[in-house]
Design an enzyme around this catalytic site. Structure first.
Site, PDB file in Angstrom:
ATOM      1  CB  SER A  46      37.182  35.807  38.958  1.00  0.00           C
ATOM      2  OG  SER A  46      37.684  34.522  39.316  1.00  0.00           O
ATOM      3  CE1 TYR A  47      36.858  39.083  47.039  1.00  0.00           C
ATOM      4  CE2 TYR A  47      35.431  37.199  47.421  1.00  0.00           C
ATOM      5  CZ  TYR A  47      36.165  38.276  47.908  1.00  0.00           C
ATOM      6  OH  TYR A  47      36.190  38.526  49.261  1.00  0.00           O
ATOM      7  N   PRO A  48      39.106  35.900  44.413  1.00  0.00           N
ATOM      8  CG  PRO A  48      41.072  36.507  45.553  1.00  0.00           C
ATOM      9  CD  PRO A  48      39.889  37.090  44.826  1.00  0.00           C
TER      10      PRO A  48
END
Length: 413
Positions: free
Chosen positions: A60-62
């Site tokens: 997922s978006y880090p």
């Protein structure tokens, strides 16, 4: 006294359950800290790899401040994807067989992105990409598992009216530790004692010791302190750390701890001697806090802008007036006073206006040296009503950009 009569009497024996908590869902700051501690990958490289994994669809978006999984996220489906792996697949299947994921929840949410977690299974990665992906997967599975369970026994004995205490741990269920090798929880076996029993110790020793200075900071320690004191954001911590290394304010020891350099020490002492404790994070932390309050609707943008510009302006005026103190501090570390170029060497001719200031419509200019290089400060704005002396600070220009001149991008110095 103990050696003259070395017979111990068991005064008390207490056993109680002990748990080792499974990790919280992963946010950006924790990813940077844990990757530095557990994998020995620095924060900048960690975020570079994480962004690659994100663009490939593996995680997922880090960049997130959230450590609470949203209710609508199907955690069981994410766990099921990992059941095919030969290393942690059995553990993932066990989570599903025992009632499904039961994640531990934190307290932070940025209302934008969920915690960092695997979104697709892969076994085709290499090097640090594979190591970081594996860490994120194992952390996710550990978070969705159960705490480790144990039994702790505390024994208190008496020898010649002196009290001694020993503790032992027996692990009953490793649970999340089975999939998360980055945490340790070792058994410490002690004999079985009964209250009132007497025995003679094998040895009686008095050990000398002394206090030692604190260890130099690791990158993980520094990130934790930056978060605590409001320096930067989860998206900029890695860049700030890389900056102090490339500018040689600090060096790295053999065990990757930060060692302050002569230039760094001189700057800190020079800033402190100039007043306002400019080496401290308070000014920037206040700005970050105000920006958050604007987002939450608790402060007015124009009021914050006016207040912050005044604060930075006052600091700048004081800094220019006391610039010689920076020279004095640096001279102590560098061995000689800094050589100061003549005014016409720094500014050989009147610079060309870049554009008008959106606030007051005055000219804004960039100034260059004879060799074409830029001077140390990025922007000179006549609207400030101040003359930049031979000393100036990039942070001031960047603050102007942040607060009022968002369309201007200062060049790298």
């Amino acid at each position: 006294m103990c050696m003259e009569d070395p017979v111990a009497t068991v005064v008390d024996v207490v056993s109680k359950p002990k748990s080792k908590w499974r990790p919280l869902p992963l946010d950006t700051v924790e990813l940077e800290k844990l990757a530095s501690r557990k994998l020995k990958i620095n924060a900048k490289e960690t975020m570079t790899i994480a962004e690659k994994l994100y663009t490939k669809g593996f995680i997922s978006y880090p960049r997130t401040e959230t450590n609470i999984f949203p209710k609508e996220l199907n955690l069981s489906a994410l766990v099921e994807q990992q059941t095919q792996d030969p290393n942690w697949g059995d553990f993932a299947q066990r989570i599903l067989d025992q009632g499904g994921p039961t994640p531990r929840s934190g307290t932070k949410s940025d209302q934008a992105h969920p915690p960092i977690h695997p979104t697709k299974y892969t076994s085709n990665l290499q090097g640090n990409e594979q190591r970081l992906y594996e860490f994120i997967v194992r952390h996710f599975l550990a978070c969705c598992s159960q705490d480790a369970k144990g039994q702790e026994t505390t024994v208190e004995i008496d020898i010649a009216n002196e009290q001694f205490i020993a503790q032992g741990l027996m692990i009953l269920a490793r649970n999340y530790l089975e999939v998360y090798p980055y945490d340790k929880w070792s058994d410490k076996v002690i004999p079985l004692y009964q209250k009132g029993s007497r025995f003679q110790p094998t040895t009686v020793e008095m050990v000398d010791g002394e206090t030692s200075p604190p260890m130099l900071l690791t990158e993980a320690d520094l990130i934790a302190l930056m978060e605590k004191h409001g320096i930067g954001t989860d998206a900029t911590h890695a860049e700030h750390i890389e900056t102090i290394k490339t500018r040689m304010y600090v060096g790295l020891t053999a065990d990757q701890r930060f060692l302050p350099g002569q230039l760094g020490m001189g700057l800190v002492e020079g800033y402190d001697s100039m007043g306002y404790e400019m080496s401290k994070p308070d000014l920037r932390a206040e700005l970050e806090a105000d920006l958050k309050l604007i987002c939450e609707g608790k402060k007015d943008k124009s009021v914050v802008l006016q207040q912050q510009v005044q604060k930075y302006k006052q600091v700048f005026i004081e800094a220019v007036a006391r610039a010689n103190k920076l020279d004095q501090a640096l001279a102590q570390y560098l061995g000689e006073a800094a050589e100061v170029p003549e005014q016409d060497e720094v500014y050989p001719e009147t610079p060309v206006s870049v554009r008008k200031c959106p606030q007051c419509n005055s000219d804004m200019v960039l100034k260059t040296r004879k060799n074409g290089g830029l001077v140390t400060f990025p922007l000179v704005a006549s609207c400030v009503g101040l003359c930049f002396s031979r000393h100036s600070f990039t942070s001031f220009g960047k603050s102007l950009e942040t607060l009022g001149c968002s369309s201007l991008t200062p060049p790298a110095t």
